[in-house]
Design a protein around this motif. Structure first.
Motif, PDB file in Angstrom:
ATOM      1  N   SER A  18      61.220  24.171 104.453  1.00 34.14           N
ATOM      2  CA  SER A  18      61.646  22.848 104.936  1.00 34.14           C
ATOM      3  C   SER A  18      60.739  21.723 104.476  1.00 34.14           C
ATOM      4  O   SER A  18      61.142  20.552 104.481  1.00 34.14           O
ATOM      5  CB  SER A  18      61.720  22.865 106.467  1.00 34.14           C
ATOM      6  OG  SER A  18      60.461  23.211 107.029  1.00 34.14           O
ATOM      7  N   SER A  19      59.512  22.040 104.071  1.00 34.38           N
ATOM      8  CA  SER A  19      58.596  20.981 103.623  1.00 34.38           C
ATOM      9  C   SER A  19      58.890  20.533 102.193  1.00 34.38           C
ATOM     10  O   SER A  19      58.293  19.557 101.719  1.00 34.38           O
ATOM     11  CB  SER A  19      57.147  21.471 103.723  1.00 34.38           C
ATOM     12  OG  SER A  19      56.948  22.625 102.936  1.00 34.38           O
ATOM     13  N   PHE A  20      59.800  21.209 101.509  1.00 29.14           N
ATOM     14  CA  PHE A  20      60.170  20.827 100.147  1.00 29.14           C
ATOM     15  C   PHE A  20      61.528  20.125 100.194  1.00 29.14           C
ATOM     16  O   PHE A  20      62.527  20.714 100.609  1.00 29.14           O
ATOM     17  CB  PHE A  20      60.239  22.062  99.241  1.00 29.14           C
ATOM     18  CG  PHE A  20      58.908  22.745  99.077  1.00 29.14           C
ATOM     19  CD1 PHE A  20      58.061  22.400  98.034  1.00 29.14           C
ATOM     20  CD2 PHE A  20      58.499  23.726  99.975  1.00 29.14           C
ATOM     21  CE1 PHE A  20      56.843  23.026  97.882  1.00 29.14           C
ATOM     22  CE2 PHE A  20      57.290  24.352  99.827  1.00 29.14           C
ATOM     23  CZ  PHE A  20      56.443  24.004  98.784  1.00 29.14           C
ATOM     24  N   LYS A  21      61.563  18.879  99.770  1.00 31.10           N
ATOM     25  CA  LYS A  21      62.764  18.058  99.917  1.00 31.10           C
ATOM     26  C   LYS A  21      63.709  18.146  98.729  1.00 31.10           C
ATOM     27  O   LYS A  21      64.919  17.981  98.884  1.00 31.10           O
ATOM     28  CB  LYS A  21      62.359  16.596 100.133  1.00 31.10           C
ATOM     29  CG  LYS A  21      61.429  16.375 101.330  1.00 31.10           C
ATOM     30  CD  LYS A  21      62.065  16.871 102.630  1.00 31.10           C
ATOM     31  CE  LYS A  21      61.145  16.618 103.817  1.00 31.10           C
ATOM     32  NZ  LYS A  21      61.699  17.174 105.082  1.00 31.10           N
ATOM     33  N   PHE A  22      63.189  18.359  97.557  1.00 29.71           N
ATOM     34  CA  PHE A  22      64.029  18.307  96.368  1.00 29.71           C
ATOM     35  C   PHE A  22      64.140  19.696  95.717  1.00 29.71           C
ATOM     36  O   PHE A  22      65.119  20.403  95.922  1.00 29.71           O
ATOM     37  CB  PHE A  22      63.483  17.265  95.390  1.00 29.71           C
ATOM     38  CG  PHE A  22      63.419  15.884  96.003  1.00 29.71           C
ATOM     39  CD1 PHE A  22      64.575  15.127  96.172  1.00 29.71           C
ATOM     40  CD2 PHE A  22      62.210  15.353  96.432  1.00 29.71           C
ATOM     41  CE1 PHE A  22      64.519  13.865  96.749  1.00 29.71           C
ATOM     42  CE2 PHE A  22      62.149  14.101  97.002  1.00 29.71           C
ATOM     43  CZ  PHE A  22      63.304  13.350  97.167  1.00 29.71           C
ATOM     44  N   ASP A  23      63.128  20.089  94.946  1.00 30.52           N
ATOM     45  CA  ASP A  23      63.142  21.421  94.361  1.00 30.52           C
ATOM     46  C   ASP A  23      62.786  22.445  95.441  1.00 30.52           C
ATOM     47  O   ASP A  23      61.730  22.352  96.074  1.00 30.52           O
ATOM     48  CB  ASP A  23      62.144  21.515  93.205  1.00 30.52           C
ATOM     49  CG  ASP A  23      62.556  20.645  92.032  1.00 30.52           C
ATOM     50  OD1 ASP A  23      63.767  20.375  91.899  1.00 30.52           O
ATOM     51  OD2 ASP A  23      61.668  20.237  91.262  1.00 30.52           O
ATOM     52  N   ILE A  24      63.665  23.420  95.636  1.00 30.68           N
ATOM     53  CA  ILE A  24      63.457  24.432  96.662  1.00 30.68           C
ATOM     54  C   ILE A  24      62.910  25.705  96.000  1.00 30.68           C
ATOM     55  O   ILE A  24      63.520  26.249  95.065  1.00 30.68           O
ATOM     56  CB  ILE A  24      64.773  24.762  97.402  1.00 30.68           C
ATOM     57  CG1 ILE A  24      65.391  23.473  97.947  1.00 30.68           C
ATOM     58  CG2 ILE A  24      64.518  25.768  98.513  1.00 30.68           C
ATOM     59  CD1 ILE A  24      64.506  22.721  98.925  1.00 30.68           C
ATOM     60  N   PRO A  25      61.762  26.197  96.462  1.00 29.78           N
ATOM     61  CA  PRO A  25      61.188  27.402  95.860  1.00 29.78           C
ATOM     62  C   PRO A  25      62.061  28.642  96.090  1.00 29.78           C
ATOM     63  O   PRO A  25      62.896  28.678  97.006  1.00 29.78           O
ATOM     64  CB  PRO A  25      59.834  27.547  96.576  1.00 29.78           C
ATOM     65  CG  PRO A  25      59.537  26.195  97.125  1.00 29.78           C
ATOM     66  CD  PRO A  25      60.857  25.586  97.461  1.00 29.78           C
ATOM     67  N   HIS A  26      61.824  29.636  95.279  1.00 30.56           N
ATOM     68  CA  HIS A  26      62.514  30.920  95.446  1.00 30.56           C
ATOM     69  C   HIS A  26      62.097  31.584  96.757  1.00 30.56           C
ATOM     70  O   HIS A  26      62.920  32.186  97.452  1.00 30.56           O
ATOM     71  CB  HIS A  26      62.177  31.834  94.261  1.00 30.56           C
ATOM     72  CG  HIS A  26      62.710  33.217  94.373  1.00 30.56           C
ATOM     73  ND1 HIS A  26      64.033  33.539  94.148  1.00 30.56           N
ATOM     74  CD2 HIS A  26      62.092  34.402  94.701  1.00 30.56           C
ATOM     75  CE1 HIS A  26      64.221  34.838  94.321  1.00 30.56           C
ATOM     76  NE2 HIS A  26      63.062  35.381  94.654  1.00 30.56           N
ATOM     77  N   SER A  27      60.811  31.487  97.116  1.00 35.62           N
ATOM     78  CA  SER A  27      60.317  32.054  98.362  1.00 35.62           C
ATOM     79  C   SER A  27      59.094  31.278  98.840  1.00 35.62           C
ATOM     80  O   SER A  27      58.169  31.021  98.064  1.00 35.62           O
ATOM     81  CB  SER A  27      59.944  33.534  98.196  1.00 35.62           C
ATOM     82  OG  SER A  27      59.405  34.062  99.380  1.00 35.62           O
TER      83      SER A  27
END
Length: 411
Positions: free
Chosen positions: A68-77
């Protein structure tokens, strides 16, 4: 039998990024006879800081975690303690990496070295200003069940590979390694296989020891096993990995060694492996036998075989495994009939060859690396009394002389 065997996990950093690195992770099986069966390995660790996995090729993390702390690029894990599993061979080409995608299966080193390792790539980030990376901690390895204990992750000399046909040496930026070793005591509460014996010179069969892999409950309504001719409860099949046929030994696997014939220059053995498990096929199985006869040339008809270097043992050790697409899968039991594979073996005789004192019988047998329960030596098939090849003739001669003397005295 295999003191140097282990599973080695290697993290190679081969490229730096703005907030982390690109790493190639390799899992190498150095066990001579222990392989990783279906449903494959699971590799886990705990990040030292706030690392995330941006992307992966050749494997995937089982959970995405809280991103949830990533707004644009979402990590794989974003998991602090990710668990990684292998991709299947039929995966999409864009998701694959070199030496990946074997469904988590790792062959034993002595059986197939080229298929004893697997690797995947991952892009790790969220390291802030750190440009050297932090070694992961608390490596865990499941294959697919428990039994493996992994050591600490060590910073070692960077891995060097060859390029341009071996004319150029390429070194990665950093390498971390951890070794995982297996313990049967951690993996299994009870043994998983047993051995029975028989010979041409003794009509009795030495069966597996009673309750080799546990005992049957007295109640007829017990669900610890399926009785002969009985139905297979669907709930039992789903819940338990090992759903076995009710036997006196209660083992999923029985290995039978039969001394079949005694010839002038060699003797013939019949080796049979039976699967009493209703709920499991054993793929890429192997059987290891410790026997003094393997120091001579051996002919095996229906299995692959090789002699392993003995370490601290007087007797040689032979490894047997199935032929691809023929008998490399030991099928599960069906109704009251176990699955089985069998072969005949010719062992050349030597100066010390003898049928007495149990020489013809194996010292130890292992199935898929698990130590099988052997009968006590006192119960081994024995030669009949007066078993020497010359003694019967000698005894008959003495009796004949006594008869003649008695006849003469009467006359």
């Amino acid at each position: 039998m295999d003191p140097n065997g282990n599973i080695t996990v290697t993290f190679d950093i081969h490229q730096w990024t703005t907030d982390g690195y690109l790493a190639r992770v390799t899992i190498q099986n150095y066990y001579q006879y222990r392989h990783i069966d279906k449903s494959g390995w699971k590799l886990g660790w705990r990040w030292a800081k706030d690392e995330v996995i941006w992307s992966m090729r050749g494997a995937f993390a089982t959970e995405g975690g809280n991103c949830s702390s990533f707004k644009f690029d979402i990590p794989h894990s974003c998991k602090k303690d990710p668990v990684i599993v292998d991709l299947m061979p039929e995966g999409l080409p864009e998701n694959k990496s070199e030496d990946c995608c074997r469904g988590g299966i790792l062959h034993a080193w002595a059986v197939n070295p080229s298929m004893s390792f697997s690797s995947f790539e991952m892009k790790v980030g969220n390291l802030g200003g750190n440009t050297t990376g932090y070694a992961p901690r608390n490596i865990t390895f499941m294959a697919p069940g428990p039994g493996y204990t992994c050591g600490p992750v060590m910073d070692v000399a960077p891995t060097v590979t060859s390029a341009i046909g071996g004319r150029r040496q390429v070194q990665v930026f950093r390498t971390w390694k951890s070794s995982c070793t297996y313990s049967s005591f951690l993996a299994n509460r009870t043994p998983t296989c047993c051995v029975s014996l028989s010979t041409f010179y003794n009509p009795n069969v030495t069966s597996c020891p009673l309750c080799s892999c546990g005992c049957r409950e007295a109640s007829e309504k017990s669900h610890t096993c399926v009785r002969e001719g009985g139905p297979l409860p669907s709930s039992m099949i789903v819940e338990n990995l090992d759903t076995v046929q009710c036997t006196y030994h209660m083992c999923p696997i029985q290995v039978h060694w039969h001394v079949k014939n005694n010839y002038k220059d060699y003797w013939r053995i019949k080796l049979t492996i039976s699967n009493y498990n209703y709920n499991r096929n054993y793929t890429d199985w192997n059987v290891m036998v410790q026997h003094p006869g393997f120091n001579k040339n051996t002919t095996t008809y229906s299995f692959n075989s090789t002699v392993l270097p003995s370490v601290g043992f007087e007797d040689d050790v032979a490894l047997f495994w199935g032929i691809k697409y023929y008998n490399d899968v030991l099928l599960q039991a069906v109704e009251d009939k176990p699955g089985s594979v069998t072969t005949e073996i010719l062992l050349n005789k030597e100066d010390s060859f003898t049928l007495s004192n149990g020489w013809a019988l194996p010292r130890r047998i292992y199935f898929n690396g698990e130590d099988c329960q052997m009968p006590q030596p006192d119960n081994f098939p024995a030669l009949p009394n007066g078993s020497s090849m010359q003694r019967p003739l000698h005894c008959m001669l003495i009796l004949f002389i006594i008869f003649l003397r008695t006849l003469v005295s009467w006359l």
